[in-house]
Scaffold this active site. Sequence first.
Site, mmCIF file in Angstrom:
data_model
loop_
_atom_site.group_PDB
_atom_site.id
_atom_site.type_symbol
_atom_site.label_atom_id
_atom_site.label_comp_id
_atom_site.label_asym_id
_atom_site.label_seq_id
_atom_site.Cartn_x
_atom_site.Cartn_y
_atom_site.Cartn_z
ATOM 1 N N ALA A 1 0.974 -1.236 -0.018
ATOM 2 C CA ALA A 1 -0.054 0.048 0.104
ATOM 3 C C ALA A 1 0.755 1.161 0.120
ATOM 4 C CB ALA A 1 -1.044 -0.005 1.017
ATOM 5 N N THR A 2 0.301 2.434 -0.441
ATOM 6 C CA THR A 2 1.267 3.365 -0.668
ATOM 7 C C THR A 2 0.617 4.665 -0.069
ATOM 8 O OG1 THR A 2 0.439 3.832 -2.965
ATOM 9 C CG2 THR A 2 2.556 2.619 -2.637
ATOM 10 N N THR A 3 0.327 5.939 -0.845
ATOM 11 C CA THR A 3 0.097 6.951 -0.413
ATOM 12 C C THR A 3 -0.825 7.401 0.584
ATOM 13 O OG1 THR A 3 1.214 7.737 -2.512
ATOM 14 C CG2 THR A 3 0.496 9.608 -0.944
ATOM 15 N N ALA B 1 2.215 3.646 -8.309
ATOM 16 C CA ALA B 1 1.836 2.868 -7.259
ATOM 17 C C ALA B 1 0.860 3.674 -6.486
ATOM 18 C CB ALA B 1 2.999 2.807 -6.360
#
Length: 277
Positions: free
Chosen positions: A52-54, A231
């Site tokens: 998972a990213t931002t 991403a």
Amino acid sequence: MSADIPAGRLPTEYLTAGLPSFTDFLRVAAPNLLPGHRPLPPGMAGDLAPHATTIVAATYGDGVLVAGDRRATMGNMIAQRDIEKVSAADAYSLVGFAGTAGIGIEMIRLFQLELEHYEKIESTLLTLDGKANRLASMIRGNLGAAMQGLAVLPLFAGFDLHAETPGRAGRIFSYDVTGGPYEEQNFAGIGSGSIFARGSLKKLWRPGMAREQVVRVAVEALYDAADDDSATGGPDLVRKIYPVVMLATAEGTTRVPDDELGALAEAIVAERTANPV
């Protein structure tokens, strides 16, 4: 259950009073259930699990906001389009995570249980600083797995019920992989798209913003992150998948409804379509 415990009896650790920390209880009763305490095979494992990213956070006039995009990736592939990376930690705090998705979800659920357990045992809420420190301890416990590529970095924020200045009660904490907590000022971002999101926040954030203003700023920041970071997922108008945006105020935590975010996302896309850069 161990063979030396009589049938129908709980182990001693289940009957010991005075453990307000649920994770401390697990370290005694079932350490294998804690993230980072399970044996891992040698070598790097980071590419074997979705990431998972931002996540972004920003203070505003009534409290603090935390928002996250919905994409999880696995290498160059989209592993999930609608993952939820932001949750209420308790009645007055929020937490989002970047990193290994499975461990991140497990850690957040354990953190929620930790705060609920403390409240039941002590009949009071932990202070916001106490919550931030408890989360730091959990991250520190995952250090071994993090060194093998299974790192989780949270972004924690909440409304400080003990703040001397109500207008500055919203507070934000970021962490490093060893569990070091750092209080951020005004806004923050974590994950692969955070460098672009923070740049957007730096231009758009203003002190004392109203709810509608800070929600728009957060969605704009995630949109900018998605524009430059593969991403990070932008608003999906076709599938109606929008960022998770949550607020913590003196009244508690709330989630911004999808229909409000959908209208906002459509307005932002229309504006940028009229003036592409």
